[in-house]
Design an enzyme around this catalytic site. Sequence first.
Site, mmCIF file in Angstrom:
data_model
loop_
_atom_site.group_PDB
_atom_site.id
_atom_site.type_symbol
_atom_site.label_atom_id
_atom_site.label_comp_id
_atom_site.label_asym_id
_atom_site.label_seq_id
_atom_site.Cartn_x
_atom_site.Cartn_y
_atom_site.Cartn_z
ATOM 1 N N LYS A 19 -22.486 39.576 93.469
ATOM 2 C CA LYS A 19 -21.308 40.285 93.990
ATOM 3 C C LYS A 19 -20.481 39.217 94.698
ATOM 4 O O LYS A 19 -20.732 38.871 95.831
ATOM 5 C CB LYS A 19 -21.746 41.383 94.966
ATOM 6 C CG LYS A 19 -20.767 42.550 95.137
ATOM 7 C CD LYS A 19 -19.367 42.168 95.579
ATOM 8 C CE LYS A 19 -19.251 41.915 97.060
ATOM 9 N NZ LYS A 19 -17.896 41.413 97.461
ATOM 10 N N GLU A 54 -26.716 32.454 105.387
ATOM 11 C CA GLU A 54 -25.936 31.280 105.789
ATOM 12 C C GLU A 54 -24.688 31.811 106.458
ATOM 13 O O GLU A 54 -23.863 32.448 105.803
ATOM 14 C CB GLU A 54 -25.530 30.457 104.568
ATOM 15 C CG GLU A 54 -26.506 29.417 104.140
ATOM 16 C CD GLU A 54 -27.012 28.564 105.270
ATOM 17 O OE1 GLU A 54 -26.229 28.252 106.197
ATOM 18 O OE2 GLU A 54 -28.195 28.228 105.245
ATOM 19 N N CYS A 94 -17.911 26.590 106.478
ATOM 20 C CA CYS A 94 -18.869 26.825 107.575
ATOM 21 C C CYS A 94 -19.167 25.506 108.249
ATOM 22 O O CYS A 94 -19.571 25.471 109.405
ATOM 23 C CB CYS A 94 -20.193 27.393 107.078
ATOM 24 S SG CYS A 94 -20.115 28.265 105.574
ATOM 25 N N GLU A 147 -16.213 30.957 116.199
ATOM 26 C CA GLU A 147 -15.795 30.432 114.895
ATOM 27 C C GLU A 147 -14.419 30.987 114.532
ATOM 28 O O GLU A 147 -14.185 32.193 114.621
ATOM 29 C CB GLU A 147 -16.800 30.814 113.818
ATOM 30 C CG GLU A 147 -16.444 30.183 112.480
ATOM 31 C CD GLU A 147 -17.458 30.465 111.386
ATOM 32 O OE1 GLU A 147 -17.843 31.627 111.214
ATOM 33 O OE2 GLU A 147 -17.831 29.504 110.684
HETATM 34 C C1 UN1 Z 1 -19.545 25.820 103.423
HETATM 35 O O1 UN1 Z 1 -19.016 25.232 104.350
HETATM 36 O O2 UN1 Z 1 -19.450 27.043 103.329
HETATM 37 O O3 UN1 Z 1 -21.078 20.338 103.059
HETATM 38 C C2 UN1 Z 1 -20.304 25.096 102.385
HETATM 39 C C3 UN1 Z 1 -20.045 20.827 102.618
HETATM 40 C C4 UN1 Z 1 -20.058 21.465 101.251
HETATM 41 C C5 UN1 Z 1 -20.583 22.857 101.332
HETATM 42 C C6 UN1 Z 1 -19.971 23.652 102.424
HETATM 43 N N1 UN1 Z 1 -20.845 20.693 100.346
HETATM 44 O O4 UN1 Z 1 -19.017 20.827 103.247
#
Ligand code: UN1
Length: 502
Positions: free
Chosen positions: A175, A250, A284, A385
């Site tokens: 999804k 995550e 993230c 965040e």
């Molecule tokens: C994310 O930030 O959601 O390390 C993933 C990184 C990428 C993956 C980020 N390879 O910034």
Amino acid sequence: MTTTYRNCIGGEWLVPSTRRYFTNHNPADTSDRIGRFPDSGPADVERAVAAALRAFETWRRVPAPARGDLLRRLGDLLAADKEDLAAGMTREMGKVLAETRGDVQEGIDTAYYAASEGRRLFGRTAPSELRAKWAMSWRRPIGVCGLITPFNFPLAIPTWKMFPALVCGNTVVLKPSEDVPWTAHRLVELATEAGFPPGVINLVHGRGAVAGRALVEHPRVPVLSFTGSTTTGAGIGATAGRMHKRLSLEMGGKNALIVMDDADLDLALEGVLWGAFGTTGQRCTATSRLLLHRKIHDRFLSRLADRASRLRLGDGRAAGTEMGPLIHEAARAKVEAYVAIGEEEGAELVTGGKRPRGARLARGWFYPPTIFAGVRPGSRLEQEEIFGPVLSVVRIGSLEEAIRVNNGVRYGLSSALYTRDGGAAFQALERLDNGITYINAPTIGAEAHLPFGGVKDTGNGHREGGWEVYEFYSETKVGYVDYSGALQRAQIDNYDAGPAAR
Ligand code: UN1
């Protein structure tokens, strides 16, 4: 004419049971409609899970190296389609082409890594405490995996979850985020072309609160993997706990980059720009806090502000664009809310902080690189965040203080330290409470074959990518074979009379 897309269930492209659709727009130019995608309901999820369950019975018996071969073929197809995919991804997600190419590459890397894992998936043998008895463990598939993915890495994140799940012998229902459905559609099309049997990969478009929820709550989906907000993750966690599901989360980050007074400042400057404003800050792993040593604070900040204010905003497909738009109006409104919070909290707005003017950017969700200085540890700007191009600068006087500030948030995904002092580097590696720490590189840039994830409220202890994720998507089974021809009682027969007696 806007193209209408369908779900992929049991190898068939099906219209949603609801007969409802949502329209996906280009965030750099909202008059550009990408397509209409299914606004699926629980009945579609039900159908997808049933298809995945049927396919599981045969897929689990395909030898793992053969499952890996299909992933290698899919990796080849992704590589052949890289340019078109990247252009389409930039159109629906907004980040610049170099970044969507990287996103596709991360999917290709994951495919090849997972393909090779089909020839490993190691178990172990261990010596039995009894004679003429063999003891071993190996990995078994679990069943249907429900994968719920975000918008910011439209290809890489679905592949991180899907490919390890598949090579372990599970089937999946994906999804994807309703902001990037086209990319998921292409991924599933290419997987079909690669030869994955019907029902092994199912795609259900729709909203998190409806289709996502139905997947999370489905009793025949024992494995869930979710990337997104900490609030949503907590809700999924409650359901998963109640229903005894295996869950990988995550979630948020508030990642700090520390620049010490002995750092290579040119290198650090490039790192901060890339870490904070790459992907318009929508990672993230984005650098959202910058901890500057007081001795270089003013010098570094003025160079940074100058460079950041000159980053060129625009359509990520246009040559010369350095930063794309935010994903939608709600994301921009959130950024604006935090700018107001920063001002109320007394932080000093150094650059940005206002929507760009002019016709060129008027049709997209653009917002300029924004930097606040004098941000107080503990303030909302420093703690929460934002998921946008907003960087909070905190002045620090020592590595000790930097470590304290870094660790003083609820999140723990990534961190970075710029220094020329090897001892400081190792202190940081040891003491920063994050899943990933970079030395002399920004907080972003994790590679597909290393474990990815964070501590504290960022995750729930699992890692994506790398070798660990294969454990998540498989169940350990242990087998004992006694070929002594006699009843041997473990813990009893070999100790009753003492080993020496035997
Ligand atoms: C994310 O930030 O959601 O390390 C993933 C990184 C990428 C993956 C980020 N390879 O910034």
